[in-house]
Design an enzyme around this catalytic site. Sequence first.
Site, PDB file in Angstrom:
ATOM      1  N   SER A  69     -12.736  -7.852 -20.529  1.00  0.00           N
ATOM      2  CA  SER A  69     -13.448  -7.335 -20.559  1.00  0.00           C
ATOM      3  C   SER A  69     -14.892  -7.779 -21.250  1.00  0.00           C
ATOM      4  O   SER A  69     -15.684  -7.555 -21.552  1.00  0.00           O
ATOM      5  CB  SER A  69     -12.474  -6.551 -22.365  1.00  0.00           C
ATOM      6  OG  SER A  69     -11.888  -6.929 -22.675  1.00  0.00           O
ATOM      7  N   THR A  70     -14.366  -9.102 -21.993  1.00  0.00           N
ATOM      8  CA  THR A  70     -15.536 -10.079 -22.051  1.00  0.00           C
ATOM      9  C   THR A  70     -15.663 -11.031 -21.939  1.00  0.00           C
ATOM     10  O   THR A  70     -14.740 -11.748 -20.899  1.00  0.00           O
ATOM     11  CB  THR A  70     -15.629 -10.747 -23.383  1.00  0.00           C
ATOM     12  OG1 THR A  70     -14.409 -11.200 -24.034  1.00  0.00           O
ATOM     13  CG2 THR A  70     -15.271  -8.769 -25.110  1.00  0.00           C
TER      14      THR A  70
END
Length: 719
Positions: A46-47
């Site tokens: 996700s990041t």
Amino acid sequence: MSETIERNSLSGGMVRECETTLSNPGHAKVTATHLKRDAFLYVRQSTLHQVLQNTESTQRQYALQQRAIALGWPMERVQVIDCDLGHSGASMLDREGFQRLVGEVSLGHAGIVLGLEVSRLARNSADWQRLVELCALTDTLILDEDGLYDCNDFNDRLLLGLKGTLSEAELHFLRARLRGGLLNKARRGELVSPLPVGLIYDESQHVRLDPDQQAQQAVRLLFETFRRTGAAHATVMHFQREGLRFPRRLHTGARKGELVWGELCLSRVLQILHNPRYAGAFSFGRTRTRTWPDGEKRTQLLPFEDWLILIPNMHVGYISWEEYQENRRRLRESAQAYGVDRRKSPPREGPALLQGLLICGVCGLRMSLRYHVRRGGVFPDYICQRAHINRAPRCQHMPGQEIDAAVSRLLLETMTPISLEVALAVQQEIQTRQDEAEALRTQQVTRAQYEADLAAQRYRRVDPNNRLVACTLEAEWNAALRSLQDAQQENERLRQQDRLPIDDQVRSQVMALSTDFPKVWNDPHTTDRDRKRMLRLLVEDVTVIKTLEITLQVRLRGGTTQTLTLPAARPIWQTWVTPPEVVQMIDGLLNEYTEEQVATILNERGLHAGKGGSFRGYTIGALRRTYKLKSRYERLREAGMLTVEEMAKVLAINEKTVKKWHKAGLLRGYLSNDKGVCLFEPPGSDSPAKIQGQKLAKRRRFPASKIMLETTKEVQYES
Ligand SMILES: [Zn+2]
């Protein structure tokens, strides 16, 4: 089809290994229809931080590819979707890869969807349920590290649903825990957050003023200039004029923490003035970030009252808490005056002098303008109708002619020799400010000198054989020397510019303005547009409030304010009213004259009726009725005058004879109206009697009364 699976599952050691981790019943779920379609492996972190740090997880996600092969999909039919690396799973929007996955599933192209954990597919429950639903409709399998799921199987589907819900909950708790910790620290004012320039944390995490004197002084000068000018823009202009630079701290990159010096811009000034840390206050939750339906994240500055945490006097600052609040008030005020949507419009041709400059003193909005043609001239009316547009009652409106006149009178008064004398004195004071600015600039030169010296030292210290390093350092030294030279030249240039003394010639030119300005202003050849342009050079804006009188706050360029009061203009019907003195005069004249005669007398005396026209008999009648004055008839009757009938009775003659005798001067009579009706003086003891055979003309006792008739319009004052 089971043959294919067996063949594949037996085809290599790698596959065997995978097989052991797969729960056995998984095999039964894969059918020929699934294998005809492609397998989709969805890889996501996700990041960007996770992408960089958590490579192991990414490895595991790619390893799933092998498991698809183990289940019977050939290598080339396993499609990897990894374009969402670095995107959060919290929403489907903006995640191209996930959208593509959903698209492929709904078109029935996918036989199986692979993901490390289902939570990795979608962290938003709604997105996840939709995917499961689509998988069920198109008979698509789902595979993760724990097992293989058939969405049409009730138990599998229940499990998938739970997994989705749990992963969403996990995200929620994670956030709540993080935020809870932050809030607790923030409540005590101990949360370490990036400080604005001019403030730093010391070793024990206490906020201190930046020990760099130059940075400190620049911040101080900013606040001081704002205190003096009251405007953020003026502050920027001051820094620009004086060639002063303002520091900025780098928060990222290799030079993180260093100060860089650059030009001061308006948004910076506003940020600084709005930042409570300069007043020694700790704040948290000044902004709120929301994700919009289009997936965009927007950060919004909250109103002062909605800040989560605000603790004044937590640490040292550059200004007091009171001054901080005062600054905010001033900024809000000027925002009203210069708000984007009511920006001053450029001067137009119309005669309204204050077009675009007038601000409503009731609601603070800019007033609009309307022209009226009256008696051949064009007259402006100023109206505040912003709220009126939204069906609220009109705020205030007033005729503009007198307001314009008052402001132009003020301008002419401002341009007097005395006020210009004052202006010259102020200029003298500015000189002293320039001295302060020069001191700061000298510091800039000193800093540049220091940096050049440092670069020189570095260059001398390096081993000359280390060519590459030596070259770089030499270049740096040269650059430092150049910026030193620039700073020196700039300082010198501005010093020359500042040092323009007000000599006698300048003084006489300035003083000449006091005679030139009124000349140009009053010249009929000067157009309204030019007059407005001149006005804008001198006047910032005018705030107006109408109560019993009109109050004008004229804000002149340079910050001084002048207050003017005007009597509120009377409503138009009041301007039509006949002055009381004239009414009194009519009352007096009616004792002697008829209404038509009174009108003629008043016209001859040069008086006018309310609307400006001349008097007529019926206007006098109307005024008499309005002001409840006694009519001429009533007055004569009160004085004891008799009507024709009464006179006939008293004298025992018929009415015709009365009129005849009156005409002949035997009786004294007075006109009671303009139709020739007379009233008669009661006959005294020697009342005329009928004498047969004697000519009436020989019996005359009074001068013959000539009755004024409507047709002749003749006036006879002595009857
Ligand atoms: Zn208003």
